[in-house]
Design a protein around this motif. Structure first.
Motif, short mmCIF file in Angstrom:
data_model
loop_
_atom_site.label_atom_id
_atom_site.label_comp_id
_atom_site.label_asym_id
_atom_site.label_seq_id
_atom_site.Cartn_x
_atom_site.Cartn_y
_atom_site.Cartn_z
N VAL A 287 13.53 9.53 -17.71
CA VAL A 287 14.07 8.61 -18.55
C VAL A 287 13.17 8.37 -19.74
O VAL A 287 13.62 8.46 -21.17
N PHE A 288 12.03 7.93 -19.54
CA PHE A 288 11.07 7.48 -20.68
C PHE A 288 10.11 8.73 -21.16
O PHE A 288 9.06 8.16 -21.69
N ALA A 289 10.37 9.81 -20.75
CA ALA A 289 9.63 10.63 -21.20
C ALA A 289 7.98 10.45 -21.04
O ALA A 289 7.07 10.77 -21.79
N TRP A 290 7.88 9.80 -19.74
CA TRP A 290 6.58 9.40 -19.33
C TRP A 290 5.78 10.85 -18.91
O TRP A 290 6.08 11.40 -17.82
N PRO A 291 4.48 11.13 -19.47
CA PRO A 291 3.73 12.29 -18.90
C PRO A 291 3.27 12.25 -17.42
O PRO A 291 2.01 11.95 -17.53
N GLY A 292 4.01 12.06 -16.52
CA GLY A 292 3.32 11.59 -15.21
C GLY A 292 3.17 12.78 -14.05
O GLY A 292 3.71 13.80 -14.45
N LEU A 293 2.84 12.39 -12.98
CA LEU A 293 2.58 13.47 -12.17
C LEU A 293 3.77 13.95 -11.43
O LEU A 293 4.14 15.02 -10.88
N GLY A 294 4.77 12.94 -11.26
CA GLY A 294 6.22 13.27 -10.58
C GLY A 294 6.96 14.75 -11.59
O GLY A 294 7.28 15.62 -10.55
N ARG A 295 7.05 14.43 -12.44
CA ARG A 295 7.60 15.66 -13.43
C ARG A 295 6.85 16.63 -13.33
O ARG A 295 7.14 18.07 -13.30
N GLY B 143 0.89 -1.21 -0.02
CA GLY B 143 0.16 -0.02 0.11
C GLY B 143 0.87 1.21 0.01
O GLY B 143 0.59 2.28 -0.65
N LEU B 144 1.97 1.21 0.84
CA LEU B 144 2.53 2.45 1.10
C LEU B 144 3.45 2.67 -0.33
O LEU B 144 3.65 3.80 -0.90
N GLU B 145 4.03 1.73 -0.92
CA GLU B 145 4.72 1.72 -2.52
C GLU B 145 3.67 2.14 -3.21
O GLU B 145 4.14 3.05 -4.20
N PHE B 146 2.36 1.54 -3.32
CA PHE B 146 1.47 2.15 -4.43
C PHE B 146 1.22 3.47 -4.30
O PHE B 146 1.22 4.32 -5.23
N GLY B 147 1.08 4.16 -2.89
CA GLY B 147 0.88 5.54 -2.77
C GLY B 147 1.93 6.20 -3.22
O GLY B 147 1.64 7.29 -3.83
N THR B 148 3.29 5.63 -2.90
CA THR B 148 4.33 6.41 -3.44
C THR B 148 4.42 6.79 -4.92
O THR B 148 4.82 7.92 -5.47
N LEU B 149 4.06 5.77 -5.60
CA LEU B 149 4.48 5.52 -7.06
C LEU B 149 3.15 6.30 -7.55
O LEU B 149 3.42 6.96 -8.70
N LEU B 150 2.10 6.31 -7.11
CA LEU B 150 0.92 7.27 -7.35
C LEU B 150 1.27 8.86 -7.60
O LEU B 150 0.60 9.49 -8.20
N GLY B 151 2.30 9.02 -6.51
CA GLY B 151 2.59 10.44 -6.48
C GLY B 151 3.66 10.92 -7.62
O GLY B 151 4.09 11.90 -7.96
N GLY B 152 3.75 9.68 -8.47
CA GLY B 152 4.71 10.05 -9.58
C GLY B 152 5.99 9.49 -9.47
O GLY B 152 6.68 9.41 -8.19
N ALA B 153 6.86 9.03 -10.29
CA ALA B 153 8.04 8.47 -10.28
C ALA B 153 8.98 9.37 -11.11
O ALA B 153 9.08 9.11 -12.44
N ILE B 154 9.66 10.39 -10.44
CA ILE B 154 10.32 11.27 -11.23
C ILE B 154 11.46 10.75 -12.16
O ILE B 154 11.68 11.18 -13.34
#
Lengths: 306, 517
Positions: free
Chosen positions: A251-259, A235-246
């Motif tokens: 690296v993968f030019a992923w349009p995510g929340l971290g960036r 659960g904790l890891e899930f929450g962290t990843l949902l915050g974005g993985a900068i």
């Protein structure tokens, strides 16, 4: 159900407190959003014009009243960086982040737990050592480096996968793998030790002495109880990843929340920072709630006590 | 928009589909005829050129938009949507004759009325457009007839056409302005060679404008611009064939590209000058001997080699060679002995301690480290203070008066996007440009420079302007408010099958003549 509703209601004052905190926090950051919006070659008039357009020329209490008033009506404002409605900015990044998180957590949870239990049942044997070698490797391998290696192999040399972006589900493979490796490694170590602890319990010995088949002993009596700490961690890891993985997003030019968060902070884009941190808090609370409910599913005793 | 409905596949399905896709070669980038992808280093923030000030977005907007004037590859002013302009004797009225054969992408005719709507929109302070100051010299825009427009100025100006040539003064479809309002920045409709298709977070798509007024152009069928911030990943985009052009190409990866027979390196001299502003109103930089000593203390060629991998030329005038009225002064020689002697004469035989600021990023930090090492050799001890961009805004522009200013040395750069000496000098050296008004971080104040700047600004006479800017550059070169360092070279990577894609000295790209074999 009542438990669920009560917890949801309790979340409201917490979110309100977070909103006040974030509103103050972004304004304490050094830096002038109007100057950043207007640019280094802007004249003083252009900076003043930008300040007015952003509403930053008003007293701070008025800004807060306007912010809360608009938020309650569902209007989160407009990004000062792109002038898009904040809700659109966040939505455009939320879905790619969610898919990436689900894909990474999906394989990492299955693989991590399986490897951990597998190692736990063969404690001290070569399989155990191999598994833990994988875990240490996965933890210590920098995601940045792994990502670039994968791109080099699968995109540049083999030409099988796109280097990045989010155009099709094929572009999900490398980022989710890269992101999941670390999580799988942590989960493998965690579930191994959890399983080893549980396997030493009396009820497991009892189950075995009742003559149950070994497979049933492992999965029904061992793994099920070992899963409780694993679920917490997942659960904790899930929450962290949902915050974005900068790193992986970069690296993968992923349009995510971290960036998005990093870019927004660099640009002092107050409305987007406020909305995104509020979203992350809400997500964490929801995930915690789901974890608590899962405890009940795994161990009815917990359900009765609460 | 990002595909929010992408089905989540089971691992088994994924593996099966992957095997299938690989078998058919589906994952390999499909390259339709005349279709290119360009990888850039930053996100596109908007597509309304009148409301943009970052080079990546402005460059992208040039797919769709044009102004009355523009610049060619050598930064010479050329008419685009204008045919010619008559200027009255005292440079207060510009009568612009427009092209008669132009239509916007939505079919709206391009005419004097369209120009008036656009310029009035940009000038109106209520619209809060970021490029408002480009037209601040204009008092009135008058429609003379269908294809003639008269610009009446508040005061004489010799540089108006350079401002009209800036991408920020592009002409948008009046119909689109009315229809989309503020959302026009997500719905670009102009007169340019390409028509907007879509724009998601990191991905801008455009197709050929079949009714483009320059017959036979553009040659490409479609252009996609992808934002990839990480330089290794951007390089992979080019090497895997997903992109045919990437900019910037990280200078340390040039060798990788050179080894690949399918790829080429494109270099373009830029108009971006790199220099250290010295606060001329604070000790010890108030003494011209100290400022000259620091210029002698730096080996400019080594600076370019160490910091930019050799991609640049030493600065030999206050403005870059591509700028109109550039006046070559030579290079400040590297002479540490002379530097020490001047420092001793100024009363600093053992040097002094001070602090250097820069906007924090890898290259800028590396530049400051190099300066620290070289100045250390003549006894000047530098403390490095790289500032995050947001913090820098407060530190640089927070001071309301020269006395309040904390800055001592600032390593920075300037890209005068109008291509003219006025914007290359006035914001940095006029006494009216002290922060917070503009960018005169050296707080340089010189009565003669101020007077000549005003002369150069207020006339359209080329001879008078040349005289003014020759004088200014000579004075500035001697008074050394800066350590003059380098003019950088832009480095891009290109697929050899792509030709004719030109990069302008201000980093923007011109797609009109590009061909993919």
């Amino acid at each position: 159900m009542l438990f669920f509703l009560r917890r949801l209601a309790a979340a409201i004052p917490v979110l309100f407190a977070v909103s006040v905190f974030v509103f103050g926090f972004v304004r304490v950051l050094p830096g002038d959003p109007a100057r950043l919006v207007a640019g280094a070659d802007a004249t003083e008039q252009e900076v003043a014009s930008a300040r007015q357009a952003l509403g930053l020329d008003r007293p701070i209490w008025e800004q807060y009243v306007r912010y809360v008033g608009a938020s309650l009506k569902g209007d989160l404002g407009v990004s000062s960086r792109t002038r898009e409605p904040v809700i659109d900015v966040i939505a455009a990044r939320f879905w790619p982040t969610l898919w990436l998180t689900l894909a990474a957590m999906g394989w990492a949870t299955l693989a991590g737990t399986f490897i951990g239990v597998w190692a736990g049942t063969r404690r001290g044997r070569w399989q155990d050592q191999m598994a833990m070698l994988f875990a240490i490797g996965g933890l210590s391998f920098p995601g940045f480096w792994l990502g670039l290696l994968l791109i080099n192999l699968f995109s540049v040399h083999l030409g099988w996968l796109p280097t990045g972006g989010f155009d099709s589900w094929l572009s999900l493979l490398m980022p989710s793998f890269t992101l999941g490796v670390g999580v799988a490694a942590v989960l493998a170590r965690f579930s191994r030790s959890a399983y080893v602890d549980v396997a030493a319990e009396d009820y497991v010995r009892t189950a075995r002495s009742k003559g149950l088949r070994e497979r049933r002993v492992i999965w029904r009596h061992g793994v099920r109880n070992a899963l409780i700490p694993v679920v917490t961690l997942t659960g904790l890891e899930f929450g962290t990843l949902l915050g974005g993985a900068i790193v992986v997003e970069t690296v993968f030019a992923w349009p995510g929340l971290g960036r998005l968060l990093v870019d927004s902070i660099a640009f002092r884009d107050y409305p987007v920072i406020q909305a995104e941190i509020l979203l992350l808090s809400a997500e964490f609370m929801l995930i915690n709630l789901v974890i608590d409910m899962l405890y009940g599913v795994l161990n009815p005793e917990i359900r009765l006590r609460s | 928009m990002a595909p929010s409905h992408t089905p989540l596949l089971s691992l088994q399905n994924a593996a099966r589909t992957l095997a299938f896709a690989v078998g058919l070669g589906l994952a390999a980038p499909a390259l339709a005829a005349g279709q290119i992808t360009v990888g850039v280093g930053d996100n596109i923030l908007g597509l309304d050129p009148t409301d943009l000030n970052d080079s990546v977005s402005l460059s992208a907007s040039r797919l769709f938009f044009q102004g009355l004037y523009g610049f060619d590859r050598d930064l010479k002013l050329v008419p685009v949507l204008a045919e010619k302009t008559d200027v009255n004797a005292d440079s207060t009225q510009y009568t612009v004759h427009l092209r008669k054969d132009v239509k916007f992408h939505d079919g709206t005719p391009f005419n004097a009325e369209a120009v008036k709507i656009n310029y009035d929109r940009l000038r109106d302070p209520a619209n809060h457009l970021k490029r408002q100051s480009l037209l601040e010299a204009i008092d009135k825009v008058e429609v003379v007839d269908e294809f003639t427009v008269r610009l009446v100025l508040k005061a004489p100006s010799g540089v108006l056409l350079n401002y009209l040539a800036h991408s920020g003064a592009s002409i948008l479809s009046p119909k689109a302005i009315a229809q989309y309002g503020k959302d026009v920045s997500r719905n670009p409709v102009g007169t340019g060679p390409f028509v907007f298709t879509s724009w998601a977070t990191d991905n801008l798509k455009a197709v050929r404008n079949p009714n483009y007024w320059r017959k036979g152009r553009p040659h490409l069928d479609a252009v996609t611009i992808r934002s990839v911030g990480e330089s290794g990943a951007r390089l992979a985009l080019l090497r895997s064939g997903e992109a045919q052009f990437i900019f910037p190409l990280p200078q340390e990866t040039v060798q990788v590209v050179e080894k690949d027979s399918r790829l080429a390196i494109d270099t373009t001299p830029s108009i971006v000058t790199q220099y250290v502003a010295l606060n001329t109103q604070k000790k010890p930089f108030d003494d011209v001997r100290v400022r000259q000593a620091l210029n002698y203390a730096i080996d400019k060629t080594a600076f370019i080699k160490v910091v930019y991998n050799g991609f640049g030329v030493p600065q030999d005038a206050p403005v870059a060679p591509g700028i109109a009225y550039y006046s070559k002064q030579g290079i400040w020689p590297y002479d540490p002995a002379k530097a020490k002697q001047l420092l001793a004469e100024a009363g600093y035989p053992n040097g002094f301690e001070t602090e250097i600021w820069n906007f924090s990023n890898t290259l800028n930090n590396r530049a400051s480290q190099f300066l620290q090492q070289q100045l250390g050799a003549v006894g000047v001890k530098l403390k490095l203070n790289p500032l995050e961009a947001g913090v820098a805004t407060t530190r640089l522009w927070g001071a309301k008066t020269p006395e309040e200013a904390e800055v001592r040395m600032f390593f920075g750069s300037w890209a005068p996007s109008t291509g003219d000496a006025d914007w290359a000098l006035r914001p940095l050296l006029a006494s009216r440009s002290f922060p917070p008004a503009l960018y005169n971080i050296s707080y340089f104040k010189d009565a003669e420079v101020d007077a000549e700047l005003q002369k150069g600004f207020a006339t359209a006479d080329a001879g008078q302007r040349k005289a003014a800017y020759d004088r200014i550059q000579k004075l500035v070169w001697e008074k050394t408010p800066w350590i003059f360092l380098s003019v950088n070279t832009l480095v891009a990577g290109r697929d050899k099958r792509l030709t004719g894609l030109t990069q302008m000295p201000d980093t923007s790209l011109t797609y009109e003549d590009a061909v993919l074999q």
